[in-house]
Design a protein around this motif. Structure first.
Motif, PDB file in Angstrom:
ATOM      1  N   LYS A   1     156.085   8.658  41.200  1.00 47.76           N
ATOM      2  CA  LYS A   1     156.144   9.895  40.906  1.00 47.76           C
ATOM      3  C   LYS A   1     155.693  10.583  42.116  1.00 47.76           C
ATOM      4  O   LYS A   1     154.917  10.334  43.180  1.00 47.76           O
ATOM      5  CB  LYS A   1     154.786  10.175  39.870  1.00 47.76           C
ATOM      6  CG  LYS A   1     154.996  11.470  39.457  1.00 47.76           C
ATOM      7  CD  LYS A   1     153.884  11.699  38.173  1.00 47.76           C
ATOM      8  CE  LYS A   1     154.217  12.968  37.693  1.00 47.76           C
ATOM      9  NZ  LYS A   1     153.462  13.368  36.446  1.00 47.76           N
ATOM     10  N   CYS A   2     156.368  11.934  42.340  1.00 49.84           N
ATOM     11  CA  CYS A   2     156.272  12.530  43.508  1.00 49.84           C
ATOM     12  C   CYS A   2     154.990  13.032  43.615  1.00 49.84           C
ATOM     13  O   CYS A   2     154.530  13.505  42.544  1.00 49.84           O
ATOM     14  CB  CYS A   2     157.224  13.692  43.602  1.00 49.84           C
ATOM     15  SG  CYS A   2     158.910  13.231  43.418  1.00 49.84           S
ATOM     16  N   ARG A   3     154.161  13.244  44.761  1.00 48.20           N
ATOM     17  CA  ARG A   3     152.903  13.593  44.933  1.00 48.20           C
ATOM     18  C   ARG A   3     152.918  15.571  44.469  1.00 48.20           C
ATOM     19  O   ARG A   3     153.851  15.996  44.775  1.00 48.20           O
ATOM     20  CB  ARG A   3     152.271  13.440  46.161  1.00 48.20           C
ATOM     21  CG  ARG A   3     151.504  12.125  46.084  1.00 48.20           C
ATOM     22  CD  ARG A   3     150.608  12.105  47.373  1.00 48.20           C
ATOM     23  NE  ARG A   3     151.349  11.654  48.624  1.00 48.20           N
ATOM     24  CZ  ARG A   3     150.983  11.856  49.752  1.00 48.20           C
ATOM     25  NH1 ARG A   3     149.937  13.012  49.910  1.00 48.20           N
ATOM     26  NH2 ARG A   3     151.796  11.670  50.848  1.00 48.20           N
ATOM     27  N   ALA A   4     152.053  15.897  43.799  1.00 48.57           N
ATOM     28  CA  ALA A   4     152.093  17.033  43.338  1.00 48.57           C
ATOM     29  C   ALA A   4     152.049  17.982  44.744  1.00 48.57           C
ATOM     30  O   ALA A   4     151.352  17.658  45.671  1.00 48.57           O
ATOM     31  CB  ALA A   4     150.600  17.296  42.677  1.00 48.57           C
ATOM     32  N   GLU A   5     153.069  18.868  44.394  1.00 52.90           N
ATOM     33  CA  GLU A   5     153.551  19.792  45.717  1.00 52.90           C
ATOM     34  C   GLU A   5     152.494  20.917  45.900  1.00 52.90           C
ATOM     35  O   GLU A   5     152.831  22.116  45.833  1.00 52.90           O
ATOM     36  CB  GLU A   5     154.716  20.395  45.600  1.00 52.90           C
ATOM     37  CG  GLU A   5     155.595  19.313  46.298  1.00 52.90           C
ATOM     38  CD  GLU A   5     157.151  19.700  46.485  1.00 52.90           C
ATOM     39  OE1 GLU A   5     157.411  20.682  46.839  1.00 52.90           O
ATOM     40  OE2 GLU A   5     157.967  18.978  46.124  1.00 52.90           O
ATOM     41  N   SER A   6     151.209  20.603  45.956  1.00 51.21           N
ATOM     42  CA  SER A   6     150.144  21.628  46.232  1.00 51.21           C
ATOM     43  C   SER A   6     149.722  21.606  47.634  1.00 51.21           C
ATOM     44  O   SER A   6     149.056  21.207  48.047  1.00 51.21           O
ATOM     45  CB  SER A   6     149.090  21.528  45.339  1.00 51.21           C
ATOM     46  OG  SER A   6     148.262  20.352  45.673  1.00 51.21           O
TER      47      SER A   6
END
Ligand code: 4AZ
Length: 434
Positions: free
Chosen positions: A156-161
């Motif tokens: 899963k892509c890491r949350a783009e925060s």
């Protein structure tokens, strides 16, 4: 036979290339695309071309990074977002069956022959997809005599925060010693620490907001004083020292953690670092605004080269012998100085240690001074401002061959992290002010 196929293929490629080159150069569709022209539903910027000489077959010419009949396959995609319904990459598992396998088409619900196949990402391939809202991409696999949905191992892509640290809201200040007046939005991480003595608040030191609840400063600011936390106040978003405005946020001090090995025995200040936990009367930490923002902490192994230009800022004195502090926030550029030169040429071989970093300017006119202590020396790295040094000490201010000495923040990252985590659980990112 083989030769003929190769020749035909080569000719087809040539025509394709010519067509593509033509349609790129001439933005109007060429004549041959006229009445018979069909849209081939090319996605992701693909161009529809026709093998006119042969069969008038339409085909998509895909931009780099895309493939598939409709350029629907994103060959660069390495992870999926949310539940992966939009995942169109090429991740697969060894046992994944193609979505166009006749047995899949015959027996299963999701396959390449569906009218909605393109929309669902299904086609002549066996890449992992999530056409039915499962929790992650999957594919059909064969188990004995049945075919079943099998989740894929794709990441899963890491949350783009994106961290908001180290970003100023105002690109440059307009006009410490020999610095310029700065608007606080150009240094939104700057903190002003005040101490109440006999009912009056006195400015004590600078600091830097490294987390909504934590200010990093110098240990020597508190060393000689009684560490009665009720006596201190921390201001963020402050442009003018002795005036208040609606940009400011003010906090009480919840905790002061000075480095246990802080010492000034060598004449310098070894381990001159302290953490202050801030909270408002109602128990809240800092709120992100244009005027209040965290600075980034550097990575452990960030070692910026000598002469790198960095910035110092503070409300400190403009001359060592001045009685009053600068009334406005000041900011100035300084350059990093070689460790060897600073230790052995400018100071006495012992006072400057590896836990410190020196900075100054070539004319010895710009420097941090009394009251700037604890404040930030920030340097740009990867487009963000990093807290590289904490104003610590120096022989006077802006004296020839006596650069300012700063606590080298990269040496204290584990200390910072363990202390922030030890007392309280890690705080959340700076919330936006509504
Ligand atoms: C101080 O007394 C101080 N020129 C801070 C910085 C420097 C000198 C003195 C560096 O707080």
């Amino acid at each position: 036979m083989k030769l003929l196929i190769i020749c035909t293929a080569a000719l087809a490629t040539l025509v394709t290339r010519l067509d593509a080159a033509y349609s790129k150069k001439h933005y109007k569709l060429p004549h041959k695309y006229g009445p018979e022209y069909k849209d081939c539903n090319c996605l992701n910027g693909g161009t529809c071309i026709t093998y006119y000489l042969f069969s008038r077959i339409n085909r998509c010419l895909c931009p780099e990074g895309y493939s598939g009949i409709h350029c629907e396959i994103d060959t660069d995609s390495k992870c999926y977002m949310e539940n992966g319904e939009d995942y169109r990459g090429t991740a697969t598992e060894k046992e994944c069956l193609p979505w166009d396998l006749p047995s899949v088409i015959r027996r299963d619900r999701y396959h390449a022959d569906l009218e909605s196949a393109l929309q669902l990402g299904l086609g002549k391939h066996n890449y992992c997809r999530n056409p039915n809202g499962r929790s992650r991409p999957w594919c059909y696999t064969k188990k004995r005599f049945s075919i079943q949905e099998t989740p894929c191992n794709i990441q899963k892509c890491r949350a783009e925060s994106e961290p908001t640290c180290g970003q100023r809201s105002f690109s440059k200040y307009f006009k410490i010693v020999s610095g310029s007046q700065a608007e606080v939005e150009s240094q939104p991480w700057i903190a002003g620490i005040f101490q109440n003595i006999k009912g009056t608040d006195h400015f004590l030191c600078g600091g830097s907001l490294i987390d909504p609840c934590w200010v990093l400063t110098a240990a020597h600011c508190f060393h000689a004083q009684l560490k009665d936390k009720l006596a201190y106040k921390v201001f963020l978003g402050k442009s003018i020292l002795n005036a208040t405005d609606n940009k400011e946020q003010v906090f009480m001090v919840d905790d002061i953690i000075s480095h246990p090995d802080f010492t000034d025995e060598t004449g310098g200040n070894e381990n001159d670092i302290a953490l202050i936990r801030i909270k408002t009367a109602s128990g809240q930490c800092a709120v992100e605004t244009k005027y209040v923002r965290t600075v980034c902490l550097p990575e452990k192994n960030l070692h910026l080269p000598d002469n790198t230009q960095c910035e110092i800022s503070g409300y400190g004195k403009q001359d060592f012998y001045d009685i009053f502090y600068a009334q406005r926030l000041m900011s100035a550029n300084v350059n990093l100085i070689s460790q060897r030169k600073c230790t052995h040429e400018y100071y006495d071989n012992i006072r400057v240690t590896d836990n410190m970093v020196c900075a100054g300017d070539s004319t010895w006119k710009t420097d941090a001074c009394k009251g700037d202590s604890g404040g930030p020396m920030v340097c740009e790295h990867n487009g963000r401002m990093m807290l590289y040094g904490i104003v610590s000490w120096g022989d006077g201010c802006a004296k020839k061959n006596k650069p300012g000495v700063y606590t080298r923040v990269t040496r204290y990252l584990s200390w910072i992290e363990s202390n922030m985590n030890a007392v309280h659980t890690k705080s959340r990112p700076l919330p936006d002010r509504k």
